[in-house]
Design a protein around this motif. Structure first.
Motif, PDB file in Angstrom:
ATOM      1  N   UNK A 174      51.470 -15.065  -0.803  1.00 33.78           N
ATOM      2  CA  UNK A 174      52.054 -16.243  -1.445  1.00 33.78           C
ATOM      3  C   UNK A 174      52.323 -17.342  -0.412  1.00 33.78           C
ATOM      4  N   UNK A 175      52.869 -16.920   0.743  1.00 34.65           N
ATOM      5  CA  UNK A 175      53.168 -17.911   1.782  1.00 34.65           C
ATOM      6  C   UNK A 175      51.906 -18.567   2.324  1.00 34.65           C
ATOM      7  N   UNK A 176      50.783 -17.856   2.257  1.00 39.19           N
ATOM      8  CA  UNK A 176      49.514 -18.464   2.670  1.00 39.19           C
ATOM      9  C   UNK A 176      49.054 -19.505   1.652  1.00 39.19           C
ATOM     10  N   UNK A 177      49.456 -19.333   0.397  1.00 40.78           N
ATOM     11  CA  UNK A 177      49.021 -20.262  -0.637  1.00 40.78           C
ATOM     12  C   UNK A 177      49.792 -21.575  -0.596  1.00 40.78           C
ATOM     13  N   UNK A 188      44.659 -16.160   9.411  1.00 38.65           N
ATOM     14  CA  UNK A 188      43.820 -16.132  10.618  1.00 38.65           C
ATOM     15  C   UNK A 188      42.378 -16.498  10.277  1.00 38.65           C
ATOM     16  N   UNK A 189      41.928 -16.044   9.098  1.00 41.28           N
ATOM     17  CA  UNK A 189      40.567 -16.410   8.677  1.00 41.28           C
ATOM     18  C   UNK A 189      40.529 -16.412   7.165  1.00 41.28           C
ATOM     19  N   UNK A 190      39.441 -16.913   6.612  1.00 38.88           N
ATOM     20  CA  UNK A 190      39.301 -16.962   5.161  1.00 38.88           C
ATOM     21  C   UNK A 190      39.583 -18.345   4.622  1.00 38.88           C
ATOM     22  N   UNK A 191      39.482 -18.487   3.298  1.00 42.64           N
ATOM     23  CA  UNK A 191      39.694 -19.799   2.699  1.00 42.64           C
ATOM     24  C   UNK A 191      40.558 -19.684   1.456  1.00 42.64           C
ATOM     25  N   UNK A 192      41.343 -20.696   1.205  1.00 43.59           N
ATOM     26  CA  UNK A 192      42.133 -20.798  -0.018  1.00 43.59           C
ATOM     27  C   UNK A 192      41.816 -22.141  -0.654  1.00 43.59           C
ATOM     28  N   UNK A 228      40.560 -27.368  -0.260  1.00 48.00           N
ATOM     29  CA  UNK A 228      41.201 -26.378   0.591  1.00 48.00           C
ATOM     30  C   UNK A 228      42.663 -26.736   0.795  1.00 48.00           C
ATOM     31  N   UNK A 229      43.541 -25.755   0.731  1.00 48.80           N
ATOM     32  CA  UNK A 229      44.955 -26.013   0.994  1.00 48.80           C
ATOM     33  C   UNK A 229      45.321 -25.670   2.439  1.00 48.80           C
ATOM     34  N   UNK A 230      44.413 -25.022   3.154  1.00 47.85           N
ATOM     35  CA  UNK A 230      44.758 -24.549   4.494  1.00 47.85           C
ATOM     36  C   UNK A 230      45.002 -25.724   5.440  1.00 47.85           C
ATOM     37  N   UNK A 231      46.054 -25.581   6.255  1.00 44.92           N
ATOM     38  CA  UNK A 231      46.379 -26.624   7.224  1.00 44.92           C
ATOM     39  C   UNK A 231      47.191 -27.762   6.635  1.00 44.92           C
ATOM     40  N   UNK A 232      47.470 -27.695   5.349  1.00 45.75           N
ATOM     41  CA  UNK A 232      48.300 -28.750   4.755  1.00 45.75           C
ATOM     42  C   UNK A 232      49.763 -28.309   4.764  1.00 45.75           C
ATOM     43  N   UNK A 233      50.654 -29.295   4.875  1.00 45.27           N
ATOM     44  CA  UNK A 233      52.090 -29.008   4.865  1.00 45.27           C
ATOM     45  C   UNK A 233      52.523 -28.679   3.440  1.00 45.27           C
ATOM     46  N   UNK A 234      53.628 -27.918   3.307  1.00 40.18           N
ATOM     47  CA  UNK A 234      54.093 -27.556   1.966  1.00 40.18           C
ATOM     48  C   UNK A 234      54.218 -28.743   1.011  1.00 40.18           C
TER      49      UNK A 234
END
Lengths: 252, 419
Positions: A46-49, A56-60, A66-72
């Protein structure tokens, strides 16, 4: 394609593989539950979402982005709201203010310097917030301090704060944890109502099987950081792999 | 509707005018009333604060002399600004004196370079303090709680140390920065009309000019500098009300309440806190500019950490997060400082002269440490009492007294329900 696509997500804390190659697809406007024994990696996922952790790897992907690397706060502005295990509300503010703040966030974005306008002049937003409070049956408490509410009311308030933003995806982290039977049942009723009356996707993490089987249309079982099965509730109940994962923990 | 149920532990800031009744200048009814009271107090303070005839024994308790009244207003502005940061967001800055000092130096430099018009001084003071606030705030706000306080304290002490050493060509170090005959003053003259050093003016009107009105045994001083500060104090207070009641102010209270929820609600707390920090830094710089407009001299001690602590005391003593509290706190502390520090052992002996000699000496010996140079001891004790018994400050004291009266009234007239 689901509205939320998790592909090959790994997350390691030192020597502990918290998530190992997680794949998950949540269909638009469904209620998807993620269950699993303690330490299965549900909260990590959930925290990764929501941008609290970065895998560490993969995509959401949410709705193709993509949500990765974005702030909450950026992820929330994309249309994902989150309900916490212990209700996170603005305890020092009134109930109405608690619901108006998300309205402002939705209308004005992550930051706006509206220092001279008056909150009292924002009639439209106040009416919207009051309508939301009526829906969760808390309108009569709108001038109370949020911190003085009961646990169940705090949960309803938090839900109202999320829903008033009309999110496309609502993430719920054990929404009934630590609640009495009565509060649990009223929360289930509220969630059912939300599921059936709004164009919303819900993704719920829960221990309480009563809650899961009352709400979920799809269930993913997570064990030791890896999804074991993804099935409909009827097929989960007797599934041998699920029995194995839960052995001695709960009757499934 | 159960609107009346929310009365418990509600501070003045939260009792907002219900409904969108925008009356006077866009303020709710209660705010407009408070604002009106402040205006009346500022206008008539020279009379209200001089209740004792000049030649009476009580005259030493009069506060209606220009220097002290100017201090009330200037430190009131300083505290109003500080409260926008501390009262709303909960971020406790321990370095706001740096902005007061920066504003003072900027103001004196305007007097030296441009001219003696006070508008140059206050404008430059506000702008330059704002720039410093952006830099210091940007770095300090990366941390919260005690770490934020320590960072701001470190920055302020750095400013103080720099002003005393490396930057002494700009600040004149220990000898203090002041106006001299050799200044360029491109938009003004090198000497004043009387041949001495020029004094701060507003389009030719001297800040120090005072009209003294004698009414029987009483005497009241109406000072131009005081009213100049007064206009800006009223403006600052008005701005504070607007900020408190604005969506921006609500966001600042949300920062104090729950930053986690704020982030997951799509709001970025960082620019909100930075904006609050810069606004309060500019208020402090403005106050510094006013200080030198009243007395064109700036020294490093204005940046010392005890000054930063003073504004914290003012805000807490008056009532953190309330509108009027910081002003009351500032007035209270400045009054104590001025009056108590004047009392020496001679005055004490004259007060207790009617007692037998031994008893007189004994009582004077007990009281003496609390007055004169020891007035901080009294302040410390009062501060402790307020924090322990009135955590909401003087404002809470006022609210309690008000409630007591209202309850008595309500029981007198029996069945009218209390609002």
């Amino acid at each position: 394609m689901g509205i939320l696509e998790v592909k090959g997500v790994n997350k390691r804390f030192g020597g502990l593989q918290a998530l190992g190659d997680v794949n998950l697809s949540v269909q638009d406007q469904s209620c998807h539950a993620i269950i699993g024994p303690n330490g299965a990696g549900k909260s990590t996922l959930l925290n990764c979402l929501v941008g609290k952790l970065i895998p560490d790897s993969g995509s959401v992907m949410f709705d193709g982005q993509s949500v990765l690397g974005r702030a909450p706060h950026e992820i929330n502005q994309m249309g994902i709201s989150r309900v916490f295990q212990t209700p996170e509300i603005f305890a020092d503010l009134t109930v109405l203010e608690n619901v108006m703040i998300p309205c402002f966030a939705k209308r004005d974005g992550a930051f706006r310097m509206h220092a001279i306008e008056s909150v009292g002049g924002e009639v439209e937003l106040r009416e919207k917030a009051e309508e939301m409070l009526r829906e969760v049956r808390m309108l009569d408490k709108r001038h109370e301090h949020a911190g003085s509410l009961s646990r169940g009311d705090k949960r309803r308030l938090e839900m109202a704060m999320c829903l008033v933003q009309e999110p496309r995806l609502l993430l719920l982290d054990e929404p009934t944890a630590g609640m009495s039977r009565a509060d649990t049942n009223s929360t289930i009723d509220l969630l059912k109502e939300i599921r059936d009356t709004r164009n919303i996707t819900m993704c719920i993490i829960e221990h309480d099987m009563h809650v899961v089987f009352s709400l979920a249309q799809r269930i993913t079982v997570l064990a030791q950081g890896t999804p074991l099965v993804e099935e409909s509730p009827e097929n989960i109940k007797g599934h041998p792999k699920v029995r194995e994962a839960y052995l001695g923990e709960a009757q499934v | 509707m159960t609107d009346q149920t929310s009365s418990t532990s509600v501070t003045a800031s939260r009792t907002r005018a219900r409904g969108a009744s925008t009356g006077f200048l866009g303020l709710g009814r209660r705010d407009a009333a408070l604002f009106g009271v402040v205006i009346v107090m500022v206008v008539f303070a020279p009379i209200i604060l001089n209740p004792f005839p000049v030649n009476s024994a009580m005259a030493q308790f009069n506060a209606g002399f220009p220097q002290l009244m100017q201090q009330f207003l200037i430190f009131g502005i300083f505290a109003i600004g500080f409260n926008i940061l501390f009262g709303l967001t909960g971020y406790l800055s321990f370095g706001h004196a740096a902005f007061l000092g920066i504003g003072s130096y900027a103001g004196v430099w305007m007097f030296k370079l441009l001219g003696m018009n006070v508008l140059y001084a206050v404008t430059a003071a506000t702008a330059i303090a704002g720039i410093f606030a952006v830099l210091i705030g940007y770095i300090s706000l990366r941390r919260s709680g005690i770490y934020f306080s320590i960072l701001t304290l470190a920055f302020a002490q750095m400013c103080y140390a720099l002003a005393l050493s490396v930057l002494s060509p700009i600040t004149n170090g220990e000898t203090m920065l002041q106006v001299t005959h050799n200044d360029p003053r491109v938009l003004g003259s090198a000497v004043g009309p009387d041949g001495g050093l020029p004094v701060p003016t507003l389009f030719g009107l001297e800040m120090r000019s005072t009209y003294t009105m004698d009414a029987g045994p009483w005497s009241f001083d109406f000072n131009l500098g005081y009213y100049f500060c007064g206009v800006f104090m009223i403006l600052a207070f008005y701005l504070a009300i607007r900020i408190f009641r604005s969506p921006f102010g609500m966001m600042l209270r949300a920062v104090k309440s729950n930053q986690q929820r704020m982030r997951y609600t799509g709001l970025n707390p960082r620019p909100y806190t930075l904006a609050a920090f810069v606004i309060s830094g500019m208020f402090a710089g403005f106050a510094g500019g006013l200080l030198v407009s009243m007395d064109p001299i700036a020294g490093t001690e204005r940046m010392l950490w005890t000054r930063s602590g003073e504004v914290v005391l003012m805000t807490i003593l008056g009532g953190t997060g309330t509108l009027i509290g910081p002003v009351l706190g500032a007035g209270f502390i400045k009054y104590l400082e001025s009056i108590l520090s004047k009392i020496n052992s001679g005055i004490l002996h004259s007060w207790f002269g009617f007692l037998p000699d031994g008893l007189e000496d004994f009582i004077v010996a007990i009281i003496y440490p609390f007055v004169g140079k020891g007035w901080h001891l009294t302040l410390g004790i009062l501060f402790m009492l307020v924090v322990i018994f009135l955590p909401g400050g003087l404002v809470e004291g006022g609210t309690r007294i008000g409630r007591l009266f209202r309850r008595r009234k309500a029981t007198d007239t029996s069945d009218t329900p209390a609002e």
